[in-house]
Design an enzyme around this catalytic site. Sequence first.
Site, mmCIF file in Angstrom:
data_model
loop_
_atom_site.group_PDB
_atom_site.id
_atom_site.type_symbol
_atom_site.label_atom_id
_atom_site.label_comp_id
_atom_site.label_asym_id
_atom_site.label_seq_id
_atom_site.Cartn_x
_atom_site.Cartn_y
_atom_site.Cartn_z
ATOM 1 N N GLU A 113 0.051 13.105 11.981
ATOM 2 C CA GLU A 113 -0.429 13.886 13.125
ATOM 3 C C GLU A 113 -1.565 13.165 13.845
ATOM 4 O O GLU A 113 -2.460 12.607 13.197
ATOM 5 C CB GLU A 113 -0.946 15.245 12.603
ATOM 6 C CG GLU A 113 -1.252 16.257 13.676
ATOM 7 C CD GLU A 113 -0.001 16.774 14.394
ATOM 8 O OE1 GLU A 113 0.979 17.107 13.707
ATOM 9 O OE2 GLU A 113 -0.013 16.824 15.643
ATOM 10 N N ASN A 156 4.786 21.585 19.680
ATOM 11 C CA ASN A 156 5.515 21.206 18.472
ATOM 12 C C ASN A 156 5.429 22.241 17.345
ATOM 13 O O ASN A 156 6.177 22.163 16.376
ATOM 14 C CB ASN A 156 5.134 19.797 18.000
ATOM 15 C CG ASN A 156 3.640 19.591 17.932
ATOM 16 O OD1 ASN A 156 2.894 20.516 17.644
ATOM 17 N ND2 ASN A 156 3.204 18.370 18.212
ATOM 18 N N TYR A 186 -2.907 25.241 -18.905
ATOM 19 C CA TYR A 186 -3.751 24.044 -19.042
ATOM 20 C C TYR A 186 -3.525 23.483 -20.442
ATOM 21 O O TYR A 186 -2.515 23.771 -21.076
ATOM 22 C CB TYR A 186 -5.204 24.479 -18.757
ATOM 23 C CG TYR A 186 -6.174 23.353 -18.552
ATOM 24 C CD1 TYR A 186 -5.867 22.291 -17.701
ATOM 25 C CD2 TYR A 186 -7.401 23.349 -19.214
ATOM 26 C CE1 TYR A 186 -6.763 21.248 -17.524
ATOM 27 C CE2 TYR A 186 -8.297 22.327 -19.032
ATOM 28 C CZ TYR A 186 -7.973 21.272 -18.200
ATOM 29 O OH TYR A 186 -8.862 20.256 -18.045
ATOM 30 N N LYS A 194 -2.703 23.220 11.573
ATOM 31 C CA LYS A 194 -1.286 22.898 11.327
ATOM 32 C C LYS A 194 -0.898 23.414 9.936
ATOM 33 O O LYS A 194 0.181 23.989 9.752
ATOM 34 C CB LYS A 194 -1.058 21.385 11.394
ATOM 35 C CG LYS A 194 -1.354 20.773 12.762
ATOM 36 C CD LYS A 194 -0.107 20.570 13.587
ATOM 37 C CE LYS A 194 -0.477 20.066 14.979
ATOM 38 N NZ LYS A 194 0.630 20.032 15.924
ATOM 39 N N ASP A 230 3.719 14.412 16.570
ATOM 40 C CA ASP A 230 3.466 14.234 18.016
ATOM 41 C C ASP A 230 4.631 13.542 18.697
ATOM 42 O O ASP A 230 4.874 13.753 19.883
ATOM 43 C CB ASP A 230 2.168 13.457 18.242
ATOM 44 C CG ASP A 230 1.000 14.226 17.695
ATOM 45 O OD1 ASP A 230 0.631 15.236 18.279
ATOM 46 O OD2 ASP A 230 0.495 13.835 16.620
#
Length: 473
Positions: free
Chosen positions: A211, A393, A114, A169, A237
Site C-alpha cells: 500500500e 479500492n 501456551y 485499511k 493502489d
Amino acid sequence: MAIQNSAGLSLILRLELENSITTFGQVASAIGETGGDIIAVDVIHVGKSHVTRDVTVNVFDRAHGQKVVKALDSKPGIKVVNVSDRTFLVHIGGKIEVNSKVPVKNRDDLSRVYTPGVARVCQAIHEDPSKAYQLTIKRNTVAVVSDGTAVLGLGDIGPEAAMPVMEGKAMLFKQLAQVDAFPICLNSKDPDEIVAIVKAIAPAFGGINLEDISSPRCFEIEERLKKELDIPVFHDDQHGTAVVLLAGLLNAVKLVGKRLEDLKVVVCGIGAAGIACTRMILSAGVKQVIGVDRAGIINRNEEYTNSMWTHYAQFTNPDNLTGSLAEAIQGADVFIGLSGPGVLKIEHVKSMAKDPIVFAMANPNPEIDPEDAEPYVRVLATGRSDYPNQINNVLCFPGIFRGALDSRATCINEEMKLAAAQAIASVVSDEELHEQYIIPSVFNKKVVKAVRDAVVKAANRTGVARKEIRNIF
Ligand SMILES: NC(=O)C1=CN([C@@H]2O[C@H](COP(=O)(O)OP(=O)(O)OC[C@H]3O[C@@H](n4cnc5c(N)ncnc54)[C@H](O)[C@@H]3O)[C@@H](O)[C@H]2O)C=CC1
Ligand SMILES: CC(=O)C(=O)O
Ligand SMILES: [Mg+2]
C-alpha cells in the site's frame, strides 16, 4: 444532479454558559450566523451559575472552525473551554487492537494455549509446514505493508505518518470481510530491503497487501515478491484501484450508451494507480488511452527518466499526441484522475465530448471540486466517502483477499481481478443505474460476497486455488 457534501470537519465545542447572562438559543444563533451546522448537543454539567454543554458542529475547514469559536468567545456569558476534532478523537490510541479467541482462565487453559501444550502444535507444523494454515492465524491474515512514500496523495510522509491509513485499511479488512490484517510500516525505502523484509515476515501471513509505495519502485517490489512468494501479493493502489475503476467505467458507459472500444480516455497521473488502471481498461476493450503527467502527454518522441513512462508510451496514445492536458482532453469521453488536487479545470471539462464521464479519484482532494464540475458532466465520481459514486479500492481489497484466502490461492491473477470488477459492477442493477449510482456503496453487503464468490470461481478456473471451498457467508 445535486451533490450532497457532508461538512469537511466536525468539532466538539465544550462551552461553559453563564445562566444569568446567556441562553442556549443565543449559542445556536451565534453558531448559525457563522454558517456552522449544529448536529448534536450534550449536557455535561448543570450548576447554579453555569451549565457546561458539548456542542458538535460541522464546519467547512479549520479557518471556519476558528471563526465559529471566535464568534462564541466574543459573546458575554459564553466561554469556549475546549475544542476537539472528532476525526482526531477516533484516532486516539489507534483504531485497531488484537483480541484473543480463546479464554485463558486457569492453569489447564494456560498449559494448552501456551507451554507445554503449544510445543506439540509447533512440532506438528515443523513436520508439515502446510499445517500453519490450520493451526495458526496464517489462513485469515494479511500484512498491509507500506513504506510511507506515496500515502494517499500526500506524498512521501514517512512510515509513522502512514500508520493511520494502514490501520484504516486493516480495520476495513476486518469489518467488511472478516480478514485479520496488520498494518506494517517500514522504515526503509530501499526496494532490496523491502523485498527482504516482506519475504522474512511472510510465514505468518496468507497474503501481502502492498500500500502507498511510490512508483516506479512499487512495480519492481511487487514483481519480485510475486515471483518469490507462494501467497498472493497485491499492490492495492495498482490493482484494487484498477478493479474498482473498471467496475465504475462498465456501468458509466452503459448509462451514457457508449461502447468501451469507441471511447477516448484520458488518464492523468501516470503513477502506480494510473498505469494499472490503463492496463485494466485496455484489457477490457478500450482502444484509445492518452496518459498525462507533469511532463505533459506521455508520447513516443520522448525518452523519459521514468522508464515506466517510456514503456507506457508504447501501448497508449495511438496517434502519438503531444502537449498538455488541455490538448489531450479535447473530445475525450472519459477523464480518469489519479494525480492530485485541482489538476482538472472547468475549461478542460467543457472541451470534452457529449456526456462527459469524470472520475476524479485523487485523495483526499480530487482533481476538480465536485461542485464546480457537476454542471458540466454527466457522470462524476471521486475517491471520497462524502460524495456519491465513490470509486475507491476499498470496494475491492476486502472481497478479493477474502476470495484469495478462502481458496488459498497462490496469487491474484488477471482473471480474478476482472471477475472482481464485473462482480462489483453487477451489484448495481439496470433499474438502479443512475448518474449518481454507477458504483455500489462500500456498505452494500452484497459487494464483498459478490467479489469473493467471483474471485473464488476465477481462482479455481485458472488453477491457482489450493483448497476446496467452504462457504463462509
Ligand atoms: N480512489 C482510489 O481508490 C485511489 C486513489 N488514489 C489516488 O491517486 C493519486 C495517485 O496515487 P498513486 O498512483 O498511488 O501515486 P504515485 O505517486 O504512484 O503517482 C502519482 C502520479 O501523479 C502525478 N501527478 C501528481 N500531480 C500531478 C499534476 N499536477 N499533474 C500531472 N500529474 C501529476 C505524479 O507525477 C505521479 O506520476 C493519489 O492522490 C491517491 O490518493 C490512489 C489509489 C487509489
Ligand atoms: C484509496 C487509496 O488507497 C489511496 O488513495 O491511496
Ligand atoms: Mg493507497
